[in-house]
Scaffold this active site. Structure first.
Site, PDB file in Angstrom:
ATOM      1  N   CYS A  84      32.284   5.361   1.461  1.00 55.87           N
ATOM      2  CA  CYS A  84      33.223   6.415   1.864  1.00 55.87           C
ATOM      3  C   CYS A  84      33.619   7.306   0.686  1.00 55.87           C
ATOM      4  O   CYS A  84      34.232   6.830  -0.275  1.00 55.87           O
ATOM      5  CB  CYS A  84      34.453   5.762   2.478  1.00 55.87           C
ATOM      6  SG  CYS A  84      35.834   6.863   2.778  1.00 55.87           S
ATOM      7  N   CYS A  87      37.365   7.473  -0.032  1.00 56.54           N
ATOM      8  CA  CYS A  87      37.790   6.201  -0.630  1.00 56.54           C
ATOM      9  C   CYS A  87      37.507   6.198  -2.129  1.00 56.54           C
ATOM     10  O   CYS A  87      38.316   5.709  -2.929  1.00 56.54           O
ATOM     11  CB  CYS A  87      37.068   5.025   0.029  1.00 56.54           C
ATOM     12  SG  CYS A  87      37.374   4.854   1.797  1.00 56.54           S
TER      13      CYS A  87
END
Length: 163
Positions: A84, A87
């Site tokens: 991600c 993230c």
């Protein structure tokens, strides 16, 4: 149980954030993900948790239906995925916040893809998803990448912690 935790901040923060879902992960590599190792024990560092350590230090999600936080200070749990992009951008911000607030808060990271039962228990459907845990109230959550300034505001107003 999972909907109990994502009430207070969810509506406020949803429109301001960006995040990943399993559907939009194509092409994102796991290179350069800044995560703390699971063996980190210093309180001034972000600590990575798996399901067993989460149940031991935060909440026994498998054996309890009533929220019972085991920590001794407010906490933030970051549910992330290695692929991600948001993230990856959030990880160093959380390290900065942990350093700035020191032992007044504890920031934890949970790899939601490796700890699917735990992530499901908290309704994690997008990454990053954060759980904010005050000392004497129910936790609340937010999905997506939040700017550092917004995280500081949440820490100071919802977690009631100042630098």
């Amino acid at each position: 149980m999972k909907h109990l935790f994502f009430t207070l901040l969810a509506a406020l923060l949803m429109g301001q954030s960006t995040g990943c879902t399993a559907e939009n992960r194509a092409g994102v590599k796991a290179e350069n993900l800044a995560t703390a190792p699971a063996e980190t024990v210093e309180t001034s560092q972000v600590i990575a948790l798996d399901e067993a350590s989460f149940a031991e230090v935060v909440f026994d999600f498998k054996n309890s239906s009533e929220w019972d936080y085991k920590g001794d200070r407010p906490a933030i749990i970051d549910f992330y995925a290695t692929w991600c992009g948001p993230c990856k951008r959030l990880a160093p911000v959380l390290v900065e916040l942990q350093s700035e607030y020191g032992d007044k808060i504890q920031i934890y990271k949970v790899d939601a893809e490796k700890n699917r039962e735990l992530a499901a228990a908290f309704g994690v459907t997008a990454y990053p998803t954060m759980l904010f845990i005050p000392m004497d109230e129910d936790p609340a959550g937010a999905k997506g990448l939040l700017p550092k300034e917004e995280l500081e505001r949440i820490i100071e107003t919802f977690l009631k912690v100042t630098k």
